[in-house]
Design an enzyme around this catalytic site. Structure first.
Site, PDB file in Angstrom:
ATOM      1  N   GLY A  66      17.296  11.007  30.254  1.00  0.00           N
ATOM      2  CA  GLY A  66      18.728  11.052  30.539  1.00  0.00           C
ATOM      3  C   GLY A  66      19.135  11.887  31.732  1.00  0.00           C
ATOM      4  NE  ARG A 111      17.840  15.704  21.786  1.00  0.00           N
ATOM      5  CZ  ARG A 111      17.130  15.526  22.886  1.00  0.00           C
ATOM      6  NH1 ARG A 111      15.810  15.655  22.854  1.00  0.00           N
ATOM      7  NH2 ARG A 111      17.717  15.224  24.015  1.00  0.00           N
ATOM      8  CD  GLU A 126       6.981  13.534  24.267  1.00  0.00           C
ATOM      9  OE1 GLU A 126       7.232  13.134  23.102  1.00  0.00           O
ATOM     10  OE2 GLU A 126       7.410  12.959  25.289  1.00  0.00           O
TER      11      GLU A 126
END
Length: 522
Positions: free
Chosen positions: A88, A347, A492
């Site tokens: 994003g 989240r 990640e």
């Protein structure tokens, strides 16, 4: 899949990798040692080999090449960028100049506290300290590579952050960093980027202690099946590459690896949509485990609470909720018209609240709603696209909105009335959401028509676990608790930094910082 392909639990326990995923490999595969120097003939030689071309991989390659090293980047997919190119575009930077411009007080300590709260306190704090310390360095480096960020509006406050600290690329996408950075990297002397190039294995020194290269396949054709890195896929031409200084693994997460993610969290259905690109699989991670890399937090898989069942993947929904309906509006349970969560929580908190509803009724997708006059500019710029795709809908009245989603109208109107009263009176509501005043000094914004709404559904988004690295981005050995010589990792594919759940907009910071650190230290 045959029984031989799936390792028995007993075999996995022998290897000590049940939580790290060896349970999905055949016993012979898992126990097979990586090839050593005496087993191979090198086709080409480089100083540094980078696996993956996202934020972390490109940053690592750029820093390595700037030191005069000859660098090879291997990307298994047909395009550059992995998940980073569909990110994003938000980058969390504590104490950034944009905050100072708009009078927003921040500190590294506030950043740590926010991350630890979202991560349930299991974060590896030394890694948080590293990314906070180097965050603005990473921003500067991205700008040096050609990335452009919005500098004519305040930073954004993503869910779980106590203050607004996130800058956003001008195109509100990670592609705003990846595309210029890839071009920058490819122009550096001695730097070569190859797509459709899948790393198959590490090559070890003859004594098995040091990573000295990789085996790979060029012209590889990815085929996304149940087990995403399908062992039956034999496409591509085999190559062996030597890395004189070492290998940097930046292969990303595994949210699209249906087999491996289900090993970690059996609640995730095989057909669950995710926000990730198709190539987000566990193959390279598993190879790292096989050479002794220490696994951390593998079974923590973050769900994106702003995703929608009305579009595939990441889509436009996160843009219209984050700076619009979540930030200034509300989310309601369609069965009773009531709020059920803090729309600006981290989240995991929000996804868990949504799942309470969806596990009772899988079709009762929560609805998030707000009004145009409260939306951030980023939302307004995305609004037409969201409306055209059907992800977001516009209603003149709450009665029309309630009828469309089959929400009890009177209950919904009562919920909106209470929310408006809380906003007007600066009341901290039962969910502890910061309703008022709007942090940039605007007047309180009441919800009144026309209304914009979208359905929400959590989707697997970020795999929290991976390899343990230190603050030099060296991969730690499970056997010695020391760095594996010649082996670095970033992004990640690593674990521990964010604990149980990463705060939004921290991924770019983490990946760029640790990629840079790997390139500086290898």
């Amino acid at each position: 899949m045959s029984q031989e392909t799936i390792m028995s639990r007993r075999d996995a326990l022998k290897l000590g990798f049940v939580g790290a995923g060896a349970a999905m490999l055949s016993a012979s595969q898992a126990m097979a040692a990586a090839p050593t120097e005496k087993d191979v003939k090198f086709d080409e030689e480089y100083d540094v080999i980078v696996i993956g071309s996202g934020f972390a991989g490109l940053a690592a390659a750029a820093k390595s090449a700037e030191r005069g090293y000859k660098v090879l980047i291997l990307e298994k997919m047909g395009r550059v960028g992995g998940n980073s190119v569909i990110n994003g575009g938000g980058m969390a930077i504590p104490n950034n100049p944009l905050q100072k411009k708009y009078g927003i007080e921040d500190s590294n300590e506030k950043f740590y506290a926010d991350c630890l709260k979202a991560g349930l306190g299991i974060n590896h704090v030394e890694m948080l300290e590293l990314i906070a310390k180097r965050a603005f360095d990473a921003f500067d480096f991205a700008v040096k590579c050609g990335a452009q960020f919005q500098d004519d509006k305040p930073p954004l406050q993503f869910g779980g952050h106590s203050v607004a600290r996130s800058v956003v690329t001008k195109n509100a996408s990670g592609s705003g960093i990846i595309q210029p950075m890839a071009a920058f990297v490819e122009k550096l002397p001695g730097c070569k980027l190859v797509t459709r190039a899948k790393m198959d294995d590490f090559v070890m020194s003859n004594d098995g202690t040091t990573v000295i290269g990789v085996t790979a396949r060029i012209n590889y054709r990815f085929d996304n099946k149940l087990y995403s890195d399908d062992i039956e896929n034999k496409t591509g031409e085999k190559k062996v590459y030597r890395a004189k200084k070492g290998v940097i693994l930046a292969s990303g997460g595994f949210a699209m690896d249906k087999m491996f993610r289900k090993m970690q969290d059996p609640r995730i259905p095989d057909d669950a949509d995710t926000t990730n690109h198709d190539g987000a699989t566990a193959g390279a991670l598993l190879k790292a485990f096989q050479i002794g890399a220490l696994p951390v937090h593998i079974d923590w898989i973050q769900q994106g609470p702003w995703a929608s069942p009305d579009e595939r993947g990441f889509g436009t929904s996160p843009h219209v909720t984050q700076g619009g309906t979540f930030k200034y509006g509300i989310s309601v349970d369609v069965r009773n018209g009531k709020r059920f969560m803090n729309e600006m929580a981290d989240r995991k908190t929000r996804a868990d609240a949504q799942y309470v509803i969806l596990r009772q009724d899988p079709k009762a997708y929560p609805v998030s709603l707000g009004t145009y006059n409260s939306f951030d500019q980023n939302v307004i710029e995305t609004l037409d696209k969201a409306l055209a795709s059907g992800v977001m809908k516009k209603f003149d009245t709450l009665d029309a909105l309630a009828a469309n989603y089959k929400i009890p109208a009177d209950a919904l109107k009562a919920t909106v009335k209470k929310y408006n009263e809380d906003v007007k009176n600066s009341v901290v509501d039962e969910f502890k959401k910061q309703t008022l005043p709007e942090i940039y000094g605007k007047e309180a914004i009441e919800m009144k028509g026309p209304f914009y709404a979208s359905r929400q559904m959590p989707k697997p988004h970020h795999t929290m676990g991976g390899l343990k690295i230190n603050t030099k981005a060296q991969v730690i050995s499970a056997n010695t608790n020391k760095p594996i010589p010649g082996f670095f990792a970033a992004g990640e594919v690593t674990g521990g930094t964010h604990g149980a759940s990463r705060l939004g907009s921290c991924a770019i910071t983490d990946c760029l910082v640790c990629g840079m650190v790997a390139g500086e230290n290898i």
